[in-house]
Design a protein around this motif. Structure first.
Motif, PDB file in Angstrom:
ATOM      1  N   VAL A   1       0.831  -1.223   0.000  1.00 21.33           N
ATOM      2  CA  VAL A   1       0.000   0.000   0.000  1.00 21.33           C
ATOM      3  C   VAL A   1       0.862   1.269   0.000  1.00 21.33           C
ATOM      4  O   VAL A   1       0.341   2.377   0.055  1.00 21.33           O
TER       5      VAL A   1
ATOM      6  N   VAL B   1       3.080   4.010  -1.512  1.00 22.23           N
ATOM      7  CA  VAL B   1       3.685   4.788  -2.608  1.00 22.23           C
ATOM      8  C   VAL B   1       4.968   5.335  -1.982  1.00 22.23           C
ATOM      9  O   VAL B   1       4.895   6.148  -1.051  1.00 22.23           O
TER      10      VAL B   1
ATOM     11  N   PHE C   1      -2.320  12.983  -6.215  1.00 21.31           N
ATOM     12  CA  PHE C   1      -2.190  11.769  -5.399  1.00 21.31           C
ATOM     13  C   PHE C   1      -3.547  11.125  -5.120  1.00 21.31           C
ATOM     14  O   PHE C   1      -3.716   9.913  -5.196  1.00 21.31           O
TER      15      PHE C   1
ATOM     16  N   THR D   1      -4.871   9.589  -8.413  1.00 13.99           N
ATOM     17  CA  THR D   1      -4.072   8.533  -9.051  1.00 13.99           C
ATOM     18  C   THR D   1      -4.100   7.215  -8.287  1.00 13.99           C
ATOM     19  O   THR D   1      -4.094   6.141  -8.901  1.00 13.99           O
ATOM     20  N   TYR D   2      -4.132   7.280  -6.966  1.00 12.10           N
ATOM     21  CA  TYR D   2      -4.066   6.050  -6.153  1.00 12.10           C
ATOM     22  C   TYR D   2      -5.406   5.848  -5.440  1.00 12.10           C
ATOM     23  O   TYR D   2      -5.780   6.658  -4.582  1.00 12.10           O
ATOM     24  N   LYS D   3      -6.110   4.729  -5.802  1.00 11.66           N
ATOM     25  CA  LYS D   3      -7.493   4.626  -5.296  1.00 11.66           C
ATOM     26  C   LYS D   3      -7.523   4.437  -3.780  1.00 11.66           C
ATOM     27  O   LYS D   3      -8.508   4.735  -3.117  1.00 11.66           O
ATOM     28  N   HIS D   4      -6.363   3.985  -3.211  1.00 14.59           N
ATOM     29  CA  HIS D   4      -6.390   3.765  -1.750  1.00 14.59           C
ATOM     30  C   HIS D   4      -5.908   5.001  -0.970  1.00 14.59           C
ATOM     31  O   HIS D   4      -5.890   4.988   0.260  1.00 14.59           O
ATOM     32  N   ILE D   5      -5.516   6.052  -1.727  1.00 16.73           N
ATOM     33  CA  ILE D   5      -5.124   7.304  -1.068  1.00 16.73           C
ATOM     34  C   ILE D   5      -6.324   8.242  -1.107  1.00 16.73           C
ATOM     35  O   ILE D   5      -6.817   8.569  -2.196  1.00 16.73           O
TER      36      ILE D   5
END
Ligand SMILES: O=c1[nH]c(=O)c2nn[nH]c2[nH]1
Length: 295
Positions: A53, A55, A87, A90-94
């Motif tokens: 998880v 980056v 951010f 771009t990152y679905k978990h952020i």
């Protein structure tokens, strides 16, 4: 045990960008220090050593440079919003990104009355700063500020009528030196998207210039009855000047200059109205804070 909250990223990323105007040959520089911290479904990297998880902060640092290359870096409110939104998008978990941009002063040299095309000097430690939080589904919060602007006035400041009790030794004063380091922050009404930040781009430089001008003008021209009252007036004026700002806050150290009684030496008069030589104090210092909103 469980994570209550967590955010991570890269701090102290120094960025310099030059704009070269081909026609005029005039070059313009921007130097800033950036911090970008991410928030989201990142608990497993803390609790279970699950780095899937993460980056990497190195990738965050790379992104800071890439976004500076691909986009304008001025006004800082725009660059910080572009970076923070990147951010989250771009990152679905952020789910949130916090970006702080500190812009350092490179003031263009004026030589023989003419602005020099590519030479600058650092006129003071004052910085223009932006703190942005992009939160998924909640838009973009932007706080702009001035910090490190050291000011002093040699008169036009007073402080009297305060509580006098068995703890009080401070004499009342009607004419004192006032010195402080301006830390002024104005919080913009929430931006619902990056698009609305872009639509507001013309307002950011104007707001910064207004806040700086209002602060110095009131500091200089008010016969200040206290730091508290003068900072409140600064807030009022900024709220009036910048309709899209929700609250204004100041945090001002009172950097004291003490009289030195030299009467032990041949009866020299150097107290009260006769004082000309003072001892600037590194500490302790007063610290006066307030946040002012629209009623
Ligand atoms: O402006 C001031 N505010 C204060 O609260 C204070 N306390 N000591 N000196 C002071 N000066």
């Amino acid at each position: 045990a469980a994570i209550v909250e967590a955010r991570y990223g890269k701090d102290n990323v120094r960025v310099y960008k030059v704009h070269r105007d081909e026609k005029s040959g005039v070059q313009t520089v921007t130097e800033m220090t950036v911090c970008a911290l991410l928030e989201g479904d990142i608990e497993p990297s803390y609790t279970d050593a699950d780095n899937s998880v993460v980056v990497a902060t190195d990738s965050i640092k790379n992104t800071i440079y890439i976004k500076a290359k691909e986009n304008p870096v001025t006004p800082p409110e725009l660059y910080a919003s572009i970076l923070a939104s990147h951010f989250v998008d771009t990152y679905k978990h952020i789910h949130a990104a916090h970006v702080k941009v500190i812009v350092h002063r490179w003031t263009r040299m004026t030589l023989d009355g003419k602005p020099h095309p590519h030479s600058f000097f650092r006129d003071g430690n004052e910085t223009r700063n932006v703190e942005v939080t992009a939160r998924e589904g909640k838009g973009i919060e932007v706080r702009s500020s001035i910090s490190g602007l050291l000011v002093l006035k040699s008169t036009g400041s007073q402080f009297h009528g305060f509580v006098r009790d068995e703890y009080t030794t401070l004499p009342e004063v009607w004419d004192r030196i006032l010195s402080t380091e301006i830390d002024s922050t104005w919080k913009w009404n929430n931006f619902e998207s990056l698009r609305s930040v872009r639509a507001s781009v013309p307002k950011f430089d104007k707001a910064w210039a207004a806040a700086r001008e209002i602060t110095m003008k009131l500091f200089a021209e008010e016969n200040s009855p206290s730091v508290q009252n003068t900072m409140y007036k600064m807030c009022e004026h900024i709220l009036k000047a910048v309709p899209d700002v929700d609250t204004v806050e100041y945090s001002l150290p009172n950097k004291h200059y003490f009289e030195i009684d030299l009467s032990f030496h041949k009866g020299i008069k150097n107290t009260g109205a006769d004082t000309t030589v003072y001892a600037p104090q590194s500490g302790p210092n007063g610290l006066i804070k307030c946040t002012v909103g629209r009623k």
